[in-house]
Design a protein around this motif. Structure first.
Motif, PDB file in Angstrom:
ATOM      1  N   ASP A 220      -8.895   2.165  -1.571  1.00 33.76           N
ATOM      2  CA  ASP A 220      -8.535   2.510  -0.190  1.00 33.76           C
ATOM      3  C   ASP A 220      -8.059   1.327   0.652  1.00 33.76           C
ATOM      4  O   ASP A 220      -8.164   1.343   1.875  1.00 33.76           O
ATOM      5  CB  ASP A 220      -9.701   3.200   0.530  1.00 33.76           C
ATOM      6  CG  ASP A 220     -10.024   4.551  -0.087  1.00 33.76           C
ATOM      7  OD1 ASP A 220      -9.163   5.114  -0.781  1.00 33.76           O
ATOM      8  OD2 ASP A 220     -11.141   5.046   0.124  1.00 33.76           O
TER       9      ASP A 220
ATOM     10  N   ARG B 285      -9.524  13.481  -1.767  1.00 37.94           N
ATOM     11  CA  ARG B 285     -10.472  12.424  -1.399  1.00 37.94           C
ATOM     12  C   ARG B 285     -11.740  12.955  -0.733  1.00 37.94           C
ATOM     13  O   ARG B 285     -12.543  12.168  -0.239  1.00 37.94           O
ATOM     14  CB  ARG B 285      -9.789  11.453  -0.436  1.00 37.94           C
ATOM     15  CG  ARG B 285      -8.575  10.797  -1.032  1.00 37.94           C
ATOM     16  CD  ARG B 285      -7.895   9.874  -0.049  1.00 37.94           C
ATOM     17  NE  ARG B 285      -6.635   9.427  -0.622  1.00 37.94           N
ATOM     18  CZ  ARG B 285      -5.579   9.074   0.071  1.00 37.94           C
ATOM     19  NH1 ARG B 285      -5.619   9.068   1.398  1.00 37.94           N
ATOM     20  NH2 ARG B 285      -4.474   8.700  -0.529  1.00 37.94           N
TER      21      ARG B 285
ATOM     22  N   LEU C 106      -9.898   3.971   6.275  1.00 38.07           N
ATOM     23  CA  LEU C 106      -8.665   3.328   5.804  1.00 38.07           C
ATOM     24  C   LEU C 106      -8.172   2.277   6.793  1.00 38.07           C
ATOM     25  O   LEU C 106      -7.685   1.222   6.375  1.00 38.07           O
ATOM     26  CB  LEU C 106      -7.576   4.366   5.532  1.00 38.07           C
ATOM     27  CG  LEU C 106      -7.511   4.836   4.070  1.00 38.07           C
ATOM     28  CD1 LEU C 106      -8.786   5.508   3.615  1.00 38.07           C
ATOM     29  CD2 LEU C 106      -6.311   5.745   3.854  1.00 38.07           C
TER      30      LEU C 106
ATOM     31  N   THR D 208      -1.432   6.541   2.478  1.00 42.28           N
ATOM     32  CA  THR D 208      -2.571   6.573   3.395  1.00 42.28           C
ATOM     33  C   THR D 208      -2.777   7.968   3.982  1.00 42.28           C
ATOM     34  O   THR D 208      -3.906   8.341   4.280  1.00 42.28           O
ATOM     35  CB  THR D 208      -2.380   5.545   4.519  1.00 42.28           C
ATOM     36  OG1 THR D 208      -1.075   5.683   5.077  1.00 42.28           O
ATOM     37  CG2 THR D 208      -2.586   4.123   4.001  1.00 42.28           C
TER      38      THR D 208
ATOM     39  N   THR E  15       0.851  -1.182   0.000  1.00 45.97           N
ATOM     40  CA  THR E  15       0.000   0.000   0.000  1.00 45.97           C
ATOM     41  C   THR E  15       0.887   1.232   0.000  1.00 45.97           C
ATOM     42  O   THR E  15       2.110   1.134   0.145  1.00 45.97           O
ATOM     43  CB  THR E  15      -0.979   0.005   1.193  1.00 45.97           C
ATOM     44  OG1 THR E  15      -2.004   0.974   0.957  1.00 45.97           O
ATOM     45  CG2 THR E  15      -0.269   0.295   2.514  1.00 45.97           C
TER      46      THR E  15
ATOM     47  N   VAL F  44      -3.499   3.788  -2.008  1.00 45.81           N
ATOM     48  CA  VAL F  44      -4.912   3.569  -1.714  1.00 45.81           C
ATOM     49  C   VAL F  44      -5.832   4.181  -2.762  1.00 45.81           C
ATOM     50  O   VAL F  44      -6.927   3.664  -3.000  1.00 45.81           O
ATOM     51  CB  VAL F  44      -5.281   4.055  -0.292  1.00 45.81           C
ATOM     52  CG1 VAL F  44      -4.559   3.243   0.773  1.00 45.81           C
ATOM     53  CG2 VAL F  44      -5.022   5.539  -0.114  1.00 45.81           C
TER      54      VAL F  44
ATOM     55  N   ARG G  40     -10.466  -0.741   6.222  1.00 48.05           N
ATOM     56  CA  ARG G  40     -10.157  -1.417   4.953  1.00 48.05           C
ATOM     57  C   ARG G  40      -8.852  -2.203   5.076  1.00 48.05           C
ATOM     58  O   ARG G  40      -8.743  -3.321   4.588  1.00 48.05           O
ATOM     59  CB  ARG G  40     -10.067  -0.407   3.809  1.00 48.05           C
ATOM     60  CG  ARG G  40     -11.373   0.316   3.510  1.00 48.05           C
ATOM     61  CD  ARG G  40     -12.351  -0.502   2.717  1.00 48.05           C
ATOM     62  NE  ARG G  40     -11.825  -0.722   1.388  1.00 48.05           N
ATOM     63  CZ  ARG G  40     -11.960  -1.865   0.711  1.00 48.05           C
ATOM     64  NH1 ARG G  40     -12.605  -2.880   1.243  1.00 48.05           N
ATOM     65  NH2 ARG G  40     -11.457  -1.998  -0.483  1.00 48.05           N
ATOM     66  N   TRP G  41      -7.833  -1.610   5.716  1.00 48.47           N
ATOM     67  CA  TRP G  41      -6.539  -2.282   5.929  1.00 48.47           C
ATOM     68  C   TRP G  41      -6.760  -3.569   6.708  1.00 48.47           C
ATOM     69  O   TRP G  41      -6.332  -4.645   6.302  1.00 48.47           O
ATOM     70  CB  TRP G  41      -5.623  -1.328   6.675  1.00 48.47           C
ATOM     71  CG  TRP G  41      -4.261  -1.814   7.085  1.00 48.47           C
ATOM     72  CD1 TRP G  41      -3.950  -2.953   7.784  1.00 48.47           C
ATOM     73  CD2 TRP G  41      -3.020  -1.160   6.838  1.00 48.47           C
ATOM     74  NE1 TRP G  41      -2.595  -3.025   8.002  1.00 48.47           N
ATOM     75  CE2 TRP G  41      -2.004  -1.933   7.433  1.00 48.47           C
ATOM     76  CE3 TRP G  41      -2.671   0.033   6.209  1.00 48.47           C
ATOM     77  CZ2 TRP G  41      -0.654  -1.566   7.396  1.00 48.47           C
ATOM     78  CZ3 TRP G  41      -1.335   0.394   6.175  1.00 48.47           C
ATOM     79  CH2 TRP G  41      -0.343  -0.402   6.753  1.00 48.47           C
TER      80      TRP G  41
ATOM     81  N   HIS H  51     -12.056   9.629   7.214  1.00 44.39           N
ATOM     82  CA  HIS H  51     -11.054   9.101   6.284  1.00 44.39           C
ATOM     83  C   HIS H  51     -10.177   8.066   6.974  1.00 44.39           C
ATOM     84  O   HIS H  51     -10.023   6.942   6.510  1.00 44.39           O
ATOM     85  CB  HIS H  51     -10.211  10.269   5.754  1.00 44.39           C
ATOM     86  CG  HIS H  51      -8.987   9.886   5.016  1.00 44.39           C
ATOM     87  ND1 HIS H  51      -7.775   9.653   5.644  1.00 44.39           N
ATOM     88  CD2 HIS H  51      -8.775   9.712   3.686  1.00 44.39           C
ATOM     89  CE1 HIS H  51      -6.868   9.355   4.736  1.00 44.39           C
ATOM     90  NE2 HIS H  51      -7.440   9.379   3.540  1.00 44.39           N
ATOM     91  N   ASP H  52      -9.596   8.450   8.098  1.00 43.81           N
ATOM     92  CA  ASP H  52      -8.669   7.556   8.794  1.00 43.81           C
ATOM     93  C   ASP H  52      -9.364   6.292   9.279  1.00 43.81           C
ATOM     94  O   ASP H  52      -8.830   5.190   9.142  1.00 43.81           O
ATOM     95  CB  ASP H  52      -7.993   8.284   9.961  1.00 43.81           C
ATOM     96  CG  ASP H  52      -6.997   9.335   9.480  1.00 43.81           C
ATOM     97  OD1 ASP H  52      -6.819   9.505   8.253  1.00 43.81           O
ATOM     98  OD2 ASP H  52      -6.400  10.006  10.346  1.00 43.81           O
TER      99      ASP H  52
END
Length: 187
Positions: A157, A20, A34, A9, A6, A152, A37-38, A30-31
């Protein structure tokens, strides 16, 4: 254990919302997205290479808190926004500027990879089939038959595995210029 990749981020970086913002109402949203998703892709036993710009404009405590929430055995190829707040995180190995690695694919073959934050037009091992993975470009460069962005923005993402990366490169029509110039056409 699987290996994932990746980049970009930009945890804690409110400025990234310029790119974004249509997807996220705030840097907190956002954080959190992510991180989710990670962790949906990467297990605690998996290895993950982050190819730069882990965080920016965030205090060290915030960076450490995000890092601790992320699954995987984490390695860093330093990006242009990775200052001491990122470099001092407990990466499994010291951060590097670029690196050449081998990763076994599903068929047991070793895929040679050159990892860097920045996209290269030519890279070590290109002539011997080495694939190039990079970040920084936020999905603005076209993939080639041997290189692509792992950030991402290019992968919904989330971190991405080797099979998806090689499939995307294999489907690309753009051949690295050095191979075209010398009449190889393909690695």
């Amino acid at each position: 254990m699987a290996v994932f990749f990746t980049a970009d981020t930009h945890f804690g970086d409110a400025h990234i919302l310029r790119h974004r913002g249509d997807r996220y109402a705030s840097i907190e949203a956002h954080d959190e997205a992510l991180i989710a998703r990670w962790n949906a892709v990467v297990s605690e036993a998996d290895e993950i290479w982050h190819l730069g710009d882990f965080a920016a404009h965030a205090d060290p405590a915030y960076c450490a808190a995000v890092f601790d929430r992320l699954n995987g055995i984490k390695r860093l190829v330093r990006g242009n926004h990775d200052s001491n707040r990122v470099l001092r995180l407990p990466w499994v190995d010291p951060p590097v500027e670029s690196v050449r690695i081998g990763v076994r694919d599903a068929e047991g073959r070793t895929q040679r990879l050159f990892l860097a934050h920045y996209a290269h037009r030519a890279w070590p091992g290109l002539w011997r089939g080495t694939r190039h993975l990079y970040g920084h470009t936020h999905a603005t460069l076209a993939d080639t038959t041997r290189s692509c962005d792992v950030g991402v923005d290019a992968w919904d993402d989330a971190p991405v595995g080797l099979a998806a990366l090689t499939a995307r490169q294999d489907a690309a029509t753009l051949v690295p210029e050095e191979l075209v110039r010398d009449g190889r056409g393909e690695a």
